[in-house]
Scaffold this motif. Structure first.
Motif, PDB file in Angstrom:
ATOM      1  N   GLU A  63       0.820  -1.218   0.000  1.00 35.76           N
ATOM      2  CA  GLU A  63       0.000   0.000   0.000  1.00 35.76           C
ATOM      3  C   GLU A  63       0.858   1.274   0.000  1.00 35.76           C
ATOM      4  OE1 GLU A  63      -3.759   0.105   2.226  1.00 35.76           O
ATOM      5  OE2 GLU A  63      -3.117   2.073   2.961  1.00 35.76           O
ATOM      6  N   ASP A  64       1.964   1.276   0.761  1.00 34.88           N
ATOM      7  CA  ASP A  64       2.830   2.469   0.812  1.00 34.88           C
ATOM      8  C   ASP A  64       3.383   2.811  -0.571  1.00 34.88           C
ATOM      9  OD1 ASP A  64       2.412   2.797   3.424  1.00 34.88           O
ATOM     10  OD2 ASP A  64       4.368   2.056   4.107  1.00 34.88           O
ATOM     11  N   ASP A  65       3.727   1.768  -1.334  1.00 35.92           N
ATOM     12  CA  ASP A  65       4.270   2.005  -2.682  1.00 35.92           C
ATOM     13  C   ASP A  65       3.179   2.545  -3.608  1.00 35.92           C
ATOM     14  OD1 ASP A  65       6.741   1.167  -1.902  1.00 35.92           O
ATOM     15  OD2 ASP A  65       6.385  -0.928  -2.453  1.00 35.92           O
ATOM     16  N   VAL A  66       1.967   2.009  -3.450  1.00 32.40           N
ATOM     17  CA  VAL A  66       0.838   2.485  -4.268  1.00 32.40           C
ATOM     18  C   VAL A  66       0.611   3.971  -3.987  1.00 32.40           C
ATOM     19  CG1 VAL A  66      -1.650   2.265  -4.689  1.00 32.40           C
ATOM     20  CG2 VAL A  66      -0.263   0.215  -4.312  1.00 32.40           C
ATOM     21  N   VAL A  67       0.633   4.325  -2.702  1.00 37.72           N
ATOM     22  CA  VAL A  67       0.387   5.715  -2.311  1.00 37.72           C
ATOM     23  C   VAL A  67       1.478   6.632  -2.873  1.00 37.72           C
ATOM     24  CG1 VAL A  67       0.403   7.271  -0.314  1.00 37.72           C
ATOM     25  CG2 VAL A  67      -0.965   5.183  -0.263  1.00 37.72           C
ATOM     26  N   ARG A  68       2.738   6.177  -2.790  1.00 37.06           N
ATOM     27  CA  ARG A  68       3.854   6.992  -3.296  1.00 37.06           C
ATOM     28  C   ARG A  68       3.651   7.280  -4.797  1.00 37.06           C
ATOM     29  NH1 ARG A  68       8.055   5.226  -5.298  1.00 37.06           N
ATOM     30  NH2 ARG A  68       7.773   3.103  -4.542  1.00 37.06           N
ATOM     31  N   ILE A  69       3.302   6.246  -5.544  1.00 34.37           N
ATOM     32  CA  ILE A  69       3.098   6.407  -6.996  1.00 34.37           C
ATOM     33  C   ILE A  69       1.895   7.325  -7.248  1.00 34.37           C
ATOM     34  CG2 ILE A  69       2.478   5.164  -9.119  1.00 34.37           C
ATOM     35  CD1 ILE A  69       3.921   2.684  -7.832  1.00 34.37           C
ATOM     36  N   ALA A  70       0.809   7.070  -6.514  1.00 32.03           N
ATOM     37  CA  ALA A  70      -0.427   7.844  -6.726  1.00 32.03           C
ATOM     38  C   ALA A  70      -0.213   9.315  -6.381  1.00 32.03           C
ATOM     39  CB  ALA A  70      -1.551   7.255  -5.880  1.00 32.03           C
ATOM     40  N   GLU A  71       0.582   9.577  -5.338  1.00 33.30           N
ATOM     41  CA  GLU A  71       0.771  10.980  -4.942  1.00 33.30           C
ATOM     42  C   GLU A  71       1.635  11.742  -5.954  1.00 33.30           C
ATOM     43  OE1 GLU A  71       1.809  10.978  -0.763  1.00 33.30           O
ATOM     44  OE2 GLU A  71      -0.263  10.497  -0.217  1.00 33.30           O
ATOM     45  N   GLU A  72       2.503  11.025  -6.651  1.00 33.32           N
ATOM     46  CA  GLU A  72       3.255  11.685  -7.737  1.00 33.32           C
ATOM     47  C   GLU A  72       2.286  12.084  -8.856  1.00 33.32           C
ATOM     48  OE1 GLU A  72       6.351  12.853  -8.103  1.00 33.32           O
ATOM     49  OE2 GLU A  72       6.557  12.344  -5.982  1.00 33.32           O
ATOM     50  N   TRP A  73       1.333  11.197  -9.154  1.00 35.46           N
ATOM     51  CA  TRP A  73       0.325  11.537 -10.178  1.00 35.46           C
ATOM     52  C   TRP A  73      -0.527  12.707  -9.701  1.00 35.46           C
ATOM     53  CZ3 TRP A  73      -1.021   5.685 -10.561  1.00 35.46           C
ATOM     54  CH2 TRP A  73      -0.186   5.068 -11.500  1.00 35.46           C
ATOM     55  N   LEU A  74      -0.913  12.648  -8.416  1.00 38.95           N
ATOM     56  CA  LEU A  74      -1.758  13.724  -7.880  1.00 38.95           C
ATOM     57  C   LEU A  74      -1.040  15.066  -7.993  1.00 38.95           C
ATOM     58  CD1 LEU A  74      -4.487  14.234  -6.440  1.00 38.95           C
ATOM     59  CD2 LEU A  74      -3.259  14.091  -4.273  1.00 38.95           C
ATOM     60  N   LYS A  75       0.276  15.044  -7.729  1.00 39.75           N
ATOM     61  CA  LYS A  75       1.070  16.274  -7.836  1.00 39.75           C
ATOM     62  C   LYS A  75       1.026  16.805  -9.274  1.00 39.75           C
ATOM     63  CE  LYS A  75       5.603  16.574  -8.109  1.00 39.75           C
ATOM     64  NZ  LYS A  75       7.016  16.365  -7.824  1.00 39.75           N
TER      65      LYS A  75
END
Ligand SMILES: Cc1cc2nc3c(=O)[nH]c(=O)nc-3n(C[C@H](O)[C@H](O)[C@H](O)COP(=O)(O)OP(=O)(O)OC[C@H]3O[C@@H](n4cnc5c(N)ncnc54)[C@H](O)[C@@H]3O)c2cc1C
Length: 426
Positions: free
Chosen positions: A326-338
């Motif tokens: 989950e932490d890796d998913v969040v890291r990737i998703a937050e780059e997209w969100l940025k």
């Protein structure tokens, strides 16, 4: 004569069927595989304060009358979605405003008619029939990837068009939400029903002239009829008597489960009301990603209650991410969100991830899609009773397929049509 009916599944379709059957004075047995009711309606509720986040379904609009009625009878009001009414849609990562004309092209879908299997095409080829540019095709492809939650190359265009045409409203499907956890609506329905047998999955269903028998690992239940309120691709895994196999199995096998990951971030202020767009300051309500495809970010705030952005990651991308921590998913998703909303993406006060991929009980995704190359309209067959058996789920409804409203309507329709079927049998 009092009819005895077994309802399998206590998602919204099952609860709605059970409510209608109880109101018709039937003797009810309810079986639910999970330890709780609700299915794809699942609220995370904070133990510290009254904060809640919807892990599954969230939005409605005011044409979804059964949902509005249910919320009202549970004592909850309806609020608008979005921090402000005038937000615009952008294409990320370019941050280019999406012109309203692109959404107008969706009306062209109403004119496309596919009624025979030989005329069907994969959903990915449907975009070519719209009068749009290559860039717009990429955008639409991404939108549908998120919306249908299944790789568009695998999905029947006829099946997709039928979902589009069954959406019985001119309003967007996210304009409103209930001002309280949706699990309260589930609890409200449950209060009026007999005790559900939780953690007791139905394994097999047998039907003959005399009645139906449903087997679980614990017990065998007999009744006059059965409503199978389980999504079709999940229901296809159950065991059936040969008469039910020959009538229903091909239709059940026509569905593929979807995949969706939903990530919600909560903020002190709705900073996306003033984003630096390419040329000007914009107020973003929604961003659709063109690279990678199948992602959207929405202003999901319950207006006046909270400030939230939610990312929906659909189809193959969701399946790929679901294999990561989950932490890796969040890291990737937050780059997209940025990429969509800038550095302030990281200033959230709370975050919640829910994954609906290959869920053995709910199927995953908003709903199951009709597979390209399979039956053209399996929902028409599954929602009509045969041999004392009928199916109900949001996929099968005549109105609002793939929505909570559709699940409620599908349940009610299944209950009513099964009772009139049994009445004719005498
Ligand atoms: C992330 C996400 C976001 C969504 N957003 C929205 C939204 O904003 N608005 C909207 O209207 N809709 C939304 N949806 C779709 C909506 O949740 C569904 O359309 C609706 O809840 C489906 O209800 P259902 O009863 O048909 O199926 P389900 O909710 O899947 O219920 C099926 C039930 O059957 C049970 N079951 C399965 N197998 C067995 C068995 N063998 N025996 C007994 N029980 C069994 C399951 O445990 C489950 O409880 C969303 C869905 C997801 C996943």
């Amino acid at each position: 004569m009092t009819q005895s009916i077994i309802v399998i599944g206590a998602g919204l379709a099952g609860l709605s069927a059970a409510t209608a059957l109880k109101n018709a004075n039937c003797h009810l047995t309810m079986l639910e595989a999970a330890p709780q009711a609700g299915g794809k309606v699942k609220s995370w509720i904070s133990e510290k304060d009254d904060t809640y986040i919807e892990e599954g379904a969230q939005f409605i609009n005011t044409d979804m009358t059964q949902m509005v009625k249910l919320a009202t009878s549970a004592g909850l009001s309806i609020v608008q979605t979005g921090s402000k009414p005038d937000g615009i849609s952008i294409a990320a990562p370019e941050q280019a405003p999406i012109s309203d004309e692109l959404f107008d092209h969706e009306d062209e879908l109403d004119d496309i008619v596919i009624t025979r299997k030989e005329e069907d095409i994969p959903l990915s080829s449907l975009y070519n029939r719209l009068d749009i540019t290559k860039d717009e095709q990429q955008l639409i492809s991404s939108m549908y990837g998120e919306l249908i939650n299944v790789n568009p190359q695998l999905v029947s265009a006829a099946g997709f068009l039928s979902i589009h045409k069954r959406f019985a409203s001119m309003q967007d499907d996210t304009t409103h939400q209930v001002a309280g956890p949706l699990s309260h609506l589930v609890g409200h329905l449950l209060k009026q029903l007999p005790t559900v047998h939780f953690s007791e999955p139905a394994r097999s269903i047998f039907s003959d002239e005399k009645g139906v028998t449903v087997q679980t690992d614990k017990q065998e239940y007999q009744a006059d009829g059965v409503v199978i309120a389980v999504p079709p691709a999940v229901a296809s895994k159950l065991t059936y008597s040969s008469n039910l196999v020959s009538h229903f199995k091909q239709a059940l096998d026509s569905y593929i489960n979807g995949s969706i990951i939903k990530i919600t971030w909560e903020y002190e202020t709705p900073f996306w009301e003033e984003l630096k767009g390419r040329d000007e300051v914009i107020h973003m309500a929604e961003a659709t990603f063109t690279t990678p495809q199948g992602i959207s970010v929405q202003d999901t705030s319950a207006r006046g209650i909270n400030n939230r952005l939610t990312m929906f990651i659909g189809a193959d991308l969701a399946e790929e991410l679901a294999t990561k921590k989950e932490d890796d998913v969040v890291r990737i998703a937050e780059e997209w969100l940025k990429e969509a909303v800038g550095e302030r993406a990281f200033t959230y006060s709370r975050r919640h991830v829910s994954t609906w991929v290959n869920d053995p009980l709910c199927g995953g995704g908003y709903g199951a899609a009709v597979r390209y190359g399979s039956m053209i309209a399996p929902y028409e067959l599954l929602r009509e009773p045969y041999a004392r058996t009928v199916f109900a789920s949001s996929e099968l409804t005549k109105e609002f397929a793939h929505h909570m409203e559709g699940a409620l309507r599908a349940g009610k329709y299944a209950a009513t049509s099964l009772l009139s079927f049994l009445k004719k049998k005498g």
